[in-house]
Motif scaffolding. Structure first.
Motif, PDB file in Angstrom:
ATOM      1  N   THR A  34      19.698  -9.575  -2.166  1.00  0.00           N
ATOM      2  CA  THR A  34      19.516  -8.282  -2.823  1.00  0.00           C
ATOM      3  C   THR A  34      20.818  -7.893  -3.507  1.00  0.00           C
ATOM      4  OG1 THR A  34      20.274  -7.041  -0.893  1.00  0.00           O
ATOM      5  CG2 THR A  34      17.897  -7.542  -1.020  1.00  0.00           C
ATOM      6  N   SER A  35      20.764  -6.866  -4.324  1.00  0.00           N
ATOM      7  CA  SER A  35      21.990  -6.430  -4.997  1.00  0.00           C
ATOM      8  C   SER A  35      23.003  -5.921  -3.979  1.00  0.00           C
ATOM      9  CB  SER A  35      21.686  -5.371  -6.053  1.00  0.00           C
ATOM     10  OG  SER A  35      20.997  -4.290  -5.493  1.00  0.00           O
ATOM     11  N   PHE A  36      22.545  -5.248  -2.925  1.00  0.00           N
ATOM     12  CA  PHE A  36      23.465  -4.782  -1.883  1.00  0.00           C
ATOM     13  C   PHE A  36      24.118  -5.965  -1.177  1.00  0.00           C
ATOM     14  CE2 PHE A  36      24.401  -3.656   2.525  1.00  0.00           C
ATOM     15  CZ  PHE A  36      25.309  -2.635   2.321  1.00  0.00           C
ATOM     16  N   ALA A  37      23.326  -6.966  -0.820  1.00  0.00           N
ATOM     17  CA  ALA A  37      23.868  -8.153  -0.153  1.00  0.00           C
ATOM     18  C   ALA A  37      24.821  -8.905  -1.085  1.00  0.00           C
ATOM     19  CB  ALA A  37      22.738  -9.070   0.316  1.00  0.00           C
ATOM     20  N   ALA A  38      24.541  -8.897  -2.385  1.00  0.00           N
ATOM     21  CA  ALA A  38      25.424  -9.558  -3.344  1.00  0.00           C
ATOM     22  C   ALA A  38      26.788  -8.878  -3.373  1.00  0.00           C
ATOM     23  CB  ALA A  38      24.802  -9.565  -4.738  1.00  0.00           C
ATOM     24  N   VAL A  39      26.803  -7.555  -3.273  1.00  0.00           N
ATOM     25  CA  VAL A  39      28.079  -6.829  -3.235  1.00  0.00           C
ATOM     26  C   VAL A  39      28.834  -7.174  -1.954  1.00  0.00           C
ATOM     27  CG1 VAL A  39      29.138  -4.542  -3.066  1.00  0.00           C
ATOM     28  CG2 VAL A  39      27.316  -4.951  -4.721  1.00  0.00           C
ATOM     29  N   GLN A  40      28.134  -7.208  -0.830  1.00  0.00           N
ATOM     30  CA  GLN A  40      28.768  -7.584   0.443  1.00  0.00           C
ATOM     31  C   GLN A  40      29.320  -9.009   0.355  1.00  0.00           C
ATOM     32  OE1 GLN A  40      28.700  -4.228   1.322  1.00  0.00           O
ATOM     33  NE2 GLN A  40      28.978  -5.206   3.287  1.00  0.00           N
ATOM     34  N   LEU A  41      28.553  -9.889  -0.247  1.00  0.00           N
ATOM     35  CA  LEU A  41      28.988 -11.274  -0.427  1.00  0.00           C
ATOM     36  C   LEU A  41      30.224 -11.337  -1.318  1.00  0.00           C
ATOM     37  CD1 LEU A  41      28.650 -14.339  -0.196  1.00  0.00           C
ATOM     38  CD2 LEU A  41      26.918 -14.201  -2.014  1.00  0.00           C
ATOM     39  N   MET A  42      30.226 -10.581  -2.407  1.00  0.00           N
ATOM     40  CA  MET A  42      31.374 -10.558  -3.314  1.00  0.00           C
ATOM     41  C   MET A  42      32.636 -10.112  -2.571  1.00  0.00           C
ATOM     42  SD  MET A  42      32.286  -8.098  -6.497  1.00  0.00           S
ATOM     43  CE  MET A  42      32.594  -6.818  -5.301  1.00  0.00           C
ATOM     44  N   LEU A  43      32.523  -9.065  -1.772  1.00  0.00           N
ATOM     45  CA  LEU A  43      33.680  -8.575  -1.022  1.00  0.00           C
ATOM     46  C   LEU A  43      34.188  -9.625  -0.035  1.00  0.00           C
ATOM     47  CD1 LEU A  43      32.454  -4.921  -0.374  1.00  0.00           C
ATOM     48  CD2 LEU A  43      34.214  -5.669  -1.999  1.00  0.00           C
ATOM     49  N   ALA A  44      33.277 -10.315   0.621  1.00  0.00           N
ATOM     50  CA  ALA A  44      33.668 -11.373   1.550  1.00  0.00           C
ATOM     51  C   ALA A  44      34.328 -12.538   0.813  1.00  0.00           C
ATOM     52  CB  ALA A  44      32.453 -11.857   2.337  1.00  0.00           C
ATOM     53  N   LEU A  45      33.810 -12.885  -0.357  1.00  0.00           N
ATOM     54  CA  LEU A  45      34.409 -13.956  -1.164  1.00  0.00           C
ATOM     55  C   LEU A  45      35.816 -13.571  -1.599  1.00  0.00           C
ATOM     56  CD1 LEU A  45      31.275 -14.754  -3.320  1.00  0.00           C
ATOM     57  CD2 LEU A  45      32.413 -16.401  -1.812  1.00  0.00           C
ATOM     58  N   GLU A  46      35.979 -12.320  -2.047  1.00  0.00           N
ATOM     59  CA  GLU A  46      37.297 -11.865  -2.484  1.00  0.00           C
ATOM     60  C   GLU A  46      38.306 -11.942  -1.346  1.00  0.00           C
ATOM     61  OE1 GLU A  46      36.440  -8.780  -6.155  1.00  0.00           O
ATOM     62  OE2 GLU A  46      36.579  -7.941  -4.136  1.00  0.00           O
ATOM     63  N   GLU A  47      37.888 -11.530  -0.169  1.00  0.00           N
ATOM     64  CA  GLU A  47      38.805 -11.554   0.975  1.00  0.00           C
ATOM     65  C   GLU A  47      39.122 -12.990   1.401  1.00  0.00           C
ATOM     66  OE1 GLU A  47      38.818 -10.159   5.619  1.00  0.00           O
ATOM     67  OE2 GLU A  47      37.823  -8.880   4.155  1.00  0.00           O
TER      68      GLU A  47
END
Length: 82
Positions: A34-47
């Motif tokens: 989902t778009s929410f999960a994609a944002v969570q994934l993006m934040l985890a990738l950045e970290e």
């Protein structure tokens, strides 16, 4: 890199199947991202990769597949090295 991305997709993506069973080019949204999960994934990738996704990559296409994510990360790293 692909193994780490798959781990993060499993942890953050909330998909209906394990990331290990998904092909590199398979549509993550079709498997439940989902778009929410994609944002969570993006934040985890950045970290995890110590990067920041530029605004131009904040779109559905950038997170549409494992390969797309890897391509974005490689592009970011190349830009940082330049």
């Amino acid at each position: 890199m692909f193994d780490t991305i798959r781990r993060l997709v499993d942890e953050q993506g909330r998909l209906s199947v394990a990331a290990a069973t998904i092909g590199d080019d398979a549509d993550l949204y079709a498997t439940g991202l989902t778009s929410f999960a994609a944002v969570q994934l993006m934040l985890a990738l950045e970290e995890t990769f110590d990067v920041e996704f530029p605004d131009r990559m904040l779109n559905r296409r950038s997170f549409s597949s494992i390969a797309a994510i890897a391509n974005c990360l490689q592009e970011i790293k190349a830009e940082e090295a330049a």
